[in-house]
Design an enzyme around this catalytic site. Structure first.
Site, PDB file in Angstrom:
ATOM      1  N   ARG A   1      47.614 -26.763  34.421  1.00  0.00           N
ATOM      2  CA  ARG A   1      46.861 -27.797  35.516  1.00  0.00           C
ATOM      3  C   ARG A   1      45.807 -27.249  36.311  1.00  0.00           C
ATOM      4  O   ARG A   1      45.078 -27.566  36.809  1.00  0.00           O
ATOM      5  CB  ARG A   1      47.788 -28.430  36.347  1.00  0.00           C
ATOM      6  CG  ARG A   1      48.815 -29.673  35.792  1.00  0.00           C
ATOM      7  CD  ARG A   1      49.565 -30.122  36.563  1.00  0.00           C
ATOM      8  NE  ARG A   1      50.368 -31.535  36.140  1.00  0.00           N
ATOM      9  CZ  ARG A   1      51.233 -32.261  36.750  1.00  0.00           C
ATOM     10  NH1 ARG A   1      51.579 -31.892  37.935  1.00  0.00           N
ATOM     11  NH2 ARG A   1      51.793 -33.240  36.161  1.00  0.00           N
TER      12      ARG A   1
ATOM     13  N   LYS B   1      66.320 -41.228  28.472  1.00  0.00           N
ATOM     14  CA  LYS B   1      66.754 -42.538  28.961  1.00  0.00           C
ATOM     15  C   LYS B   1      65.700 -43.859  28.798  1.00  0.00           C
ATOM     16  O   LYS B   1      64.719 -43.574  29.157  1.00  0.00           O
ATOM     17  CB  LYS B   1      67.157 -42.577  30.418  1.00  0.00           C
ATOM     18  CG  LYS B   1      68.109 -41.659  30.765  1.00  0.00           C
ATOM     19  CD  LYS B   1      68.438 -41.685  32.434  1.00  0.00           C
ATOM     20  CE  LYS B   1      69.893 -40.870  32.875  1.00  0.00           C
ATOM     21  NZ  LYS B   1      70.010 -40.795  34.043  1.00  0.00           N
TER      22      LYS B   1
ATOM     23  N   GLY C   1      55.108 -34.072  31.218  1.00  0.00           N
ATOM     24  CA  GLY C   1      55.484 -32.528  31.286  1.00  0.00           C
ATOM     25  C   GLY C   1      56.378 -32.044  30.185  1.00  0.00           C
ATOM     26  O   GLY C   1      55.839 -30.831  29.644  1.00  0.00           O
TER      27      GLY C   1
ATOM     28  N   GLY D   1      54.246 -39.535  35.020  1.00  0.00           N
ATOM     29  CA  GLY D   1      54.150 -40.888  35.296  1.00  0.00           C
ATOM     30  C   GLY D   1      53.019 -41.670  35.339  1.00  0.00           C
ATOM     31  O   GLY D   1      52.996 -42.893  34.862  1.00  0.00           O
TER      32      GLY D   1
END
Length: 407
Positions: free
Chosen positions: A36, A198, A353, A376
């Site tokens: 990054r 999940k 990530g 996200g």
């Protein structure tokens, strides 16, 4: 998509606030992955050439509006300096107030200062307008180069632009160009590979993708919930039994939309410490075992789908990739995508990530068409959601009627 770029605002000789995302992985006070940081360099080098005074703004982790020493940005100073071939980077002990103002005022043209963690102030995450005004008062121009944080309506993402001329940085521009093209001009067939632990964290994503892609490959522990919905026993594997009905609905929607869903037909069962017990069909998972990776037959089916595809989107590993040997399928799929990409047969985009980390471990990141720095924000973009930071950029007018934060 139209939005102001660096060339569209006058930055020469000015103090420029650059919203970055330096929420990078660290261990023992050291940055373990500086990708990054490296990808900010085109923006920073452009501003240095324009003799700007550069003020870096960023968050780190989730301190919940309080000063947490372990979440200070101070250790990032050396990492940014190293990425810039030893250039001196100054540090501000706060991001607002007299300390920040004094430090920014002392900057000379071409110098860079990194201010302390924005999230040490609760007003950042609440999107407080006064906090945004105070941040804006430190500079003349605002550059958003944090696509990965632009799904948040935080003060530094959407508020500063109310007071200063705004533009996208080079990384933001690159992210938007690559990700915007996924569903606007991508060649078909399109395959999406979605992994992770999940279903609940990627529910909206899965529901959106089955209406847009030709192949949907579901791996990781979230695949267990779909297997359970199909009537299979998954032993002691991680599973969200309360989402069985939801999983069935997604599969039914996929069938109606002619989206071919690929679920594991065999799995590697073992122990969390890395012990492998067997590679077995999904109908034979022992009650005492955990599925920790997909098996060889599933891998062959996935590679066959990849061979038929023209565009691939990837988010989430296929197994417990951080523990060997349960990283095998993730690495094998990465190698196949890299091979097809480098041979010109496939456009590949990966984000998140864990995904980027897995590709870095495999040494294959540079073989993909594009790697997004976002997690996200990448997911929400794929879901079709509006990202507040991007809306702010698109709506920017950069006229002379901005409310001067200094006034």
């Amino acid at each position: 998509m139209k939005f102001p770029r660096l060339e569209d605002v006058d930055v020469a000789g000015k103090t420029v606030l650059v919203r970055t995302d330096l929420n990078v992985p660290m261990q023992g006070g050291k940055v373990t992955n500086n990708s990054r940081i490296v990808r900010l360099l085109p923006t920073l080098n452009y501003l240095i050439k324009k003799k700007c005074r550069i003020v870096l703004l960023s968050h780190f982790d989730r301190p919940k509006g309080k000063f947490v020493p372990s979440m200070s940005l101070a250790p990032l100073v050396d990492a940014v300096s190293e990425a810039m071939d030893g250039k001196q980077i100054q540090f501000g002990v706060d991001c607002i107030g007299p300390a920040a103002r004094d430090a920014v005022t002392k900057l000379k043209p071409g110098e860079i200062i990194l201010l302390e963690n924005l999230r040490f102030h609760p007003e950042e995450e609440s999107g407080d307008a006064n906090f945004a005004r105070e941040l804006a008062s430190l500079g003349d121009v605002f550059i958003n180069d944090a696509f990965s944080a632009s799904h948040r309506a935080h003060a530094s993402i959407t508020g500063i632009a109310e007071f200063l001329p705004v533009a996208a940085g080079r990384l933001m521009e690159e992210e938007l160009a690559s990700i915007y093209s996924i569903f606007t001009d991508a060649k078909k067939p399109i395959t999406a590979i979605i992994g992770g632990s999940k279903v609940s964290t990627k529910l909206e994503l899965l529901e959106s993708l089955v209406t847009k892609v030709d192949y949907l490959i579901i791996g990781g522990a979230m695949a267990n919930t779909f297997l359970l919905a199909q009537g299979h026993s998954v032993g002691k594997s991680l599973v969200e039994a309360n989402l069985k009905t939801t999983a069935k609905r997604i599969l039914e929607t996929a069938k109606k939309k002619k989206c071919h869903v690929i679920l594991p037909v065999d799995v590697v069962v073992g122990e969390l410490d890395g012990k492998v017990n067997a590679c077995i069909g999904i109908a034979h998972i022992p009650a005492t075992q955990m599925a920790l990776d997909i098996g060889n037959e599933t891998l062959r089916e996935i590679c066959d789908a990849l061979g038929k595809s023209k565009t691939v989107i990837w988010n989430g590993p296929m197994g417990l990739f951080e523990t060997r040997p349960f990283d095998v399928s993730t690495i094998m799929i990465a190698r196949e995508i890299a091979r097809l990409t480098t041979s010109g047969k496939l456009k590949s985009i990966a984000g998140g990530g864990d995904t980027v980390a897995a590709l870095a471990i495999a040494g294959l990141g540079e073989s993909f068409s594009y790697l997004s720095t976002a997690g996200g924000a990448f997911l929400e973009w794929l879901e079709g959601k509006t990202l507040p930071g991007i809306t702010t950029l698109i709506d920017a007018r950069n006229d002379n009627h901005k409310t001067k934060a200094h006034a």
